[in-house]
Scaffold this motif. Structure first.
Motif, short mmCIF file in Angstrom:
data_model
loop_
_atom_site.label_atom_id
_atom_site.label_comp_id
_atom_site.label_asym_id
_atom_site.label_seq_id
_atom_site.Cartn_x
_atom_site.Cartn_y
_atom_site.Cartn_z
N VAL A 27 0.86 -1.17 0.00
CA VAL A 27 0.00 0.00 0.00
C VAL A 27 0.90 1.22 0.00
N ARG A 28 0.65 2.11 -0.91
CA ARG A 28 1.47 3.31 -1.03
C ARG A 28 0.64 4.51 -0.61
N LEU A 29 1.04 5.13 0.47
CA LEU A 29 0.41 6.36 0.91
C LEU A 29 1.44 7.47 0.76
N PRO A 30 0.99 8.66 0.40
CA PRO A 30 1.94 9.78 0.27
C PRO A 30 2.64 10.05 1.60
N ASP A 31 3.89 10.51 1.52
CA ASP A 31 4.65 10.82 2.74
C ASP A 31 3.93 11.84 3.62
N SER A 32 3.24 12.78 2.98
CA SER A 32 2.53 13.80 3.76
C SER A 32 1.45 13.15 4.64
N VAL A 33 0.78 12.13 4.11
CA VAL A 33 -0.25 11.42 4.88
C VAL A 33 0.40 10.58 5.96
N LEU A 34 1.50 9.91 5.63
CA LEU A 34 2.17 9.05 6.61
C LEU A 34 2.67 9.83 7.83
N GLN A 35 3.03 11.09 7.64
CA GLN A 35 3.57 11.89 8.74
C GLN A 35 2.50 12.59 9.57
N GLU A 36 1.23 12.50 9.13
CA GLU A 36 0.13 13.16 9.86
C GLU A 36 -0.23 12.39 11.11
N VAL A 37 -0.75 13.12 12.08
CA VAL A 37 -1.38 12.51 13.25
C VAL A 37 -2.83 12.24 12.84
N PRO A 38 -3.30 10.98 12.94
CA PRO A 38 -4.64 10.67 12.45
C PRO A 38 -5.74 11.35 13.26
N PRO A 39 -6.72 11.97 12.60
CA PRO A 39 -7.82 12.62 13.31
C PRO A 39 -8.83 11.60 13.85
N ASP A 40 -9.76 12.07 14.68
CA ASP A 40 -10.77 11.20 15.28
C ASP A 40 -11.54 10.40 14.24
N ARG A 41 -11.90 11.05 13.15
CA ARG A 41 -12.68 10.39 12.10
C ARG A 41 -11.97 9.16 11.57
N VAL A 42 -10.68 9.27 11.32
CA VAL A 42 -9.89 8.14 10.81
C VAL A 42 -9.78 7.05 11.87
N LEU A 43 -9.54 7.45 13.12
CA LEU A 43 -9.44 6.45 14.19
C LEU A 43 -10.76 5.71 14.38
N SER A 44 -11.86 6.41 14.27
CA SER A 44 -13.17 5.77 14.43
C SER A 44 -13.42 4.78 13.30
N HIS B 288 -3.58 -6.28 6.95
CA HIS B 288 -3.07 -5.70 5.72
C HIS B 288 -3.23 -4.18 5.76
N ALA B 289 -2.21 -3.49 5.34
CA ALA B 289 -2.22 -2.02 5.41
C ALA B 289 -3.29 -1.39 4.52
N SER B 290 -3.87 -2.16 3.59
CA SER B 290 -4.93 -1.62 2.76
C SER B 290 -6.16 -1.26 3.60
N VAL B 291 -6.29 -1.89 4.77
CA VAL B 291 -7.40 -1.53 5.68
C VAL B 291 -7.26 -0.07 6.07
N LEU B 292 -6.04 0.36 6.38
CA LEU B 292 -5.82 1.76 6.74
C LEU B 292 -6.01 2.66 5.53
N GLU B 293 -5.58 2.19 4.35
CA GLU B 293 -5.77 2.98 3.14
C GLU B 293 -7.27 3.22 2.89
N ASP B 294 -8.08 2.17 3.15
CA ASP B 294 -9.53 2.30 2.98
C ASP B 294 -10.10 3.40 3.87
N VAL B 295 -9.66 3.47 5.10
CA VAL B 295 -10.23 4.46 6.01
C VAL B 295 -9.73 5.87 5.70
N LEU B 296 -8.59 5.96 5.03
CA LEU B 296 -8.05 7.28 4.69
C LEU B 296 -8.61 7.83 3.39
N LEU B 297 -9.27 6.97 2.59
CA LEU B 297 -9.83 7.43 1.30
C LEU B 297 -11.01 8.34 1.50
#
Length: 196
Positions: free
Chosen positions: A101-118, A187-196
């Motif tokens: 799963v390829r996420l942009p570096d800018s996304v990888l360095q972010e602190v995830p917001p509540d919406r993403v964690l939920s 699988h990291a694609s689970v995280l990619e799904d929530v970030l889309l």
């Protein structure tokens, strides 16, 4: 469902969610074959987009018994190119390739917001405790999350993720979350799904 079939669906998760329209033929056939319950059909149909409906179906399928994968393949009669791709990958001796799963570096360095964690909390299954322990929560922290939210696993997982983010500060990044998911076998694609 066989582990090999689970892995295949996980590998092709994003491709399937982009190509399948599950409401017309896939879900009705799986309901007819008693793979999905009426409540699960309603849960799938309640999703706002075709992509989300497909992702919900792919979340449910692995736990629906040994016939689930074969019935799923039969339900793909209107999507023969997708079925053929799955069968081809299943027959290759090395198994399906697992794309990173390829996420942009800018996304990888972010602190995830509540919406993403939920959204992540709702996607994690039984591996949620392993993920939280890898993120640095103690057994006592996990016990507290479980006991404070006895009626809702989602709430317990979310409480643990929020606690990790609060204690980690700027080091509680998406990249750290990806690492812990991979360590727990998610699988990291689970995280990619929530970030889309």
């Amino acid at each position: 469902m066989d582990p090999e079939h689970r892995a295949l669906l996980r590998t092709h998760r994003l491709q399937l969610s982009g190509e399948l329209l599950v409401s017309d033929t896939v879900v009705p056939l799986l309901f007819q074959e008693d793979i999905l319950s009426e409540a699960q059909v309603e849960e799938i149909e309640a999703q706002p987009t075709n992509r989300r409906k497909c992702l919900k179906l792919l979340d449910l399928l692995p736990s629906r018994g040994p016939r689930a994968f074969d019935c799923f393949l039969r339900s793909l009669q209107d999507f023969s190119w997708v079925r053929d791709k799955l069968l081809l990958d299943l027959q290759t001796p090395t198994g399906p390739a697992r794309p990173d799963v390829r996420l942009p570096d800018s996304v990888l360095q972010e602190v995830p917001p509540d919406r993403v964690l939920s959204r992540l909390a709702s996607r994690l299954g039984s591996e949620w405790e392993s993920v939280l322990m890898d993120l640095g929560l103690s057994a006592e922290d996990l016990f507290r999350c479980r006991s404070d939210h006895q009626l809702s696993t989602h709430a317990a997982v979310l409480a643990g993720l929020v606690q990790w983010r609060r204690s980690g500060g700027k080091t509680a990044t998406v990249q750290r979350l990806v690492k812990s998911l991979q360590e727990a076998g998610v699988h990291a694609s689970v995280l990619e799904d929530v970030l889309l």
